[in-house]
Design a protein around this motif. Structure first.
Motif, PDB file in Angstrom:
ATOM      1  N   GLN A  17       0.879  -1.168   0.000  1.00 40.92           N
ATOM      2  CA  GLN A  17       0.000   0.000   0.000  1.00 40.92           C
ATOM      3  C   GLN A  17       0.915   1.215   0.000  1.00 40.92           C
ATOM      4  N   THR A  66      -9.867   7.047  -3.655  1.00 42.25           N
ATOM      5  CA  THR A  66      -9.399   5.721  -4.058  1.00 42.25           C
ATOM      6  C   THR A  66      -8.103   5.379  -3.347  1.00 42.25           C
ATOM      7  N   CYS A 116      -3.577  -0.564  -3.814  1.00 43.96           N
ATOM      8  CA  CYS A 116      -2.961  -1.776  -3.278  1.00 43.96           C
ATOM      9  C   CYS A 116      -2.416  -2.587  -4.450  1.00 43.96           C
ATOM     10  N   TRP A 167     -10.242  -6.062   1.546  1.00 46.35           N
ATOM     11  CA  TRP A 167      -9.990  -4.780   2.190  1.00 46.35           C
ATOM     12  C   TRP A 167     -10.629  -4.823   3.579  1.00 46.35           C
ATOM     13  N   TYR A 168      -9.808  -4.454   4.570  1.00 49.13           N
ATOM     14  CA  TYR A 168     -10.301  -4.351   5.938  1.00 49.13           C
ATOM     15  C   TYR A 168     -10.199  -2.906   6.385  1.00 49.13           C
ATOM     16  N   LYS A 169     -11.090  -2.533   7.287  1.00 55.59           N
ATOM     17  CA  LYS A 169     -11.115  -1.195   7.861  1.00 55.59           C
ATOM     18  C   LYS A 169     -10.867  -1.321   9.363  1.00 55.59           C
ATOM     19  N   ARG A 182     -14.650  -8.084  -0.433  1.00 49.66           N
ATOM     20  CA  ARG A 182     -13.868  -9.239  -0.869  1.00 49.66           C
ATOM     21  C   ARG A 182     -13.986  -9.377  -2.384  1.00 49.66           C
ATOM     22  N   VAL A 218     -14.337  -1.999  -5.750  1.00 48.31           N
ATOM     23  CA  VAL A 218     -12.933  -2.226  -6.057  1.00 48.31           C
ATOM     24  C   VAL A 218     -12.708  -2.106  -7.548  1.00 48.31           C
ATOM     25  N   SER A 226      -7.497  -1.773  -6.043  1.00 45.85           N
ATOM     26  CA  SER A 226      -7.756  -0.506  -5.369  1.00 45.85           C
ATOM     27  C   SER A 226      -9.178  -0.462  -4.821  1.00 45.85           C
ATOM     28  N   LEU A 227      -9.346   0.320  -3.778  1.00 41.30           N
ATOM     29  CA  LEU A 227     -10.643   0.480  -3.123  1.00 41.30           C
ATOM     30  C   LEU A 227     -11.150   1.890  -3.351  1.00 41.30           C
ATOM     31  N   TYR A 278      -7.083   1.579   6.584  1.00 38.33           N
ATOM     32  CA  TYR A 278      -7.572   0.589   5.639  1.00 38.33           C
ATOM     33  C   TYR A 278      -6.414  -0.325   5.237  1.00 38.33           C
ATOM     34  N   CYS A 304      -5.219  -3.667   2.954  1.00 35.96           N
ATOM     35  CA  CYS A 304      -5.405  -4.632   1.888  1.00 35.96           C
ATOM     36  C   CYS A 304      -4.809  -5.957   2.368  1.00 35.96           C
TER      37      CYS A 304
END
Lengths: 115, 113
Positions: free
Chosen positions: A6, A20, A23, A36-38, A50, A66, A76-77, A90, A92
């Motif tokens: 990242q 945006t 990752c 992706w986790y927050k 996911r 994504v 990318s998120l 955030y 990845c």
């Protein structure tokens, strides 16, 4: 070794705008998942979205989507209509090693949503 | 409600003492994990267990030990051999097999005095 990168340690966005987070990853496998986790200030890790690598369609969960580029190994998120509650770290994540159980996490992007 | 619980939320330890962090899940997940999180870093895997009575070392297992006697429980012991144990510890679980997403507990903040 499989890696997750990242490149943005910190980002900021105005409320209601779009941002945006980038990752990239490295793998020799063909079928895998990406996540992706927050992590908000409470430090609780929450799964945001996911993506399954064999699916061409990009995953979407409400305001989160994504942009998955398999050939480029990019994941990318995009957060649309940013809200103050989106302020968080955030991460990845990507399954690592020969086992499908382990995840390798990036170092994270700190996103701040400004009012 | 199904979920993962960790206790205690905050833990203080004197140097030279062992301490055990609790992790329990009622999600009926086969796999469980322990991570360590330090400022400015992502999560680093300490140990993981795919099934009861089996566990494997992760990337930073030195100074830690685990057990998996029950499906629901995966306690982590931080021993005196761990050189720098002050950190935030996260426990997670997953169904395993083809579904890889992991679900996390609220974490334990360990401080060595």
């Amino acid at each position: 070794a499989q890696t997750v990168t990242q490149s943005q340690p910190e980002m900021s966005v105005q409320e209601a705008e779009t941002v945006t987070l980038s990752c990239t990853y490295d793998t020799s496998e063909n079928n895998y998942y990406l996540f992706w986790y927050k992590q908000p200030p409470s430090r609780q890790m929450i799964l945001v979205i996911r993506q399954e690598a064999y699916k061409q369609q990009n995953a979407t969960e409400n305001r989160f989507s994504v942009n998955f580029q398999k050939a480029a190994k990019s994941f990318s998120l995009k957060i649309s209509d940013s809200q103050l509650g989106d302020t968080a770290m955030y991460f990845c994540a990507f399954p690592s090693g020969g086992s499908n159980y382990k995840l390798t996490f990036g170092k994270g992007t700190l996103l701040t949503v400004n009012p | 409600d199904g979920g993962i619980t960790q206790s205690p939320k905050y833990l203080f330890r004197k140097e030279g003492q062992n301490v055990t962090l609790s992790c329990e899940q009622n999600l009926n997940h086969d796999a469980m994990y322990w991570y360590r999180q330090d400022p400015g870093q992502g999560l680093r895997l300490i140990y993981y267990s795919q099934i009861v009575n089996d566990f494997q070392k992760g990337d930073i297992a030195e100074g830690y030990s685990v057990s998996r006697e029950k499906k629901e429980s995966f306690p982590l012991t931080v021993t005196s051999a761990q050189k720098n144990p002050t950190a935030f510890y996260l426990c997670a679980s997953s169904i395993g097999l083809e579904r890889h997403e992991q679900f996390f507990g609220p974490g334990t903040r360990l401080t060595v005095l």
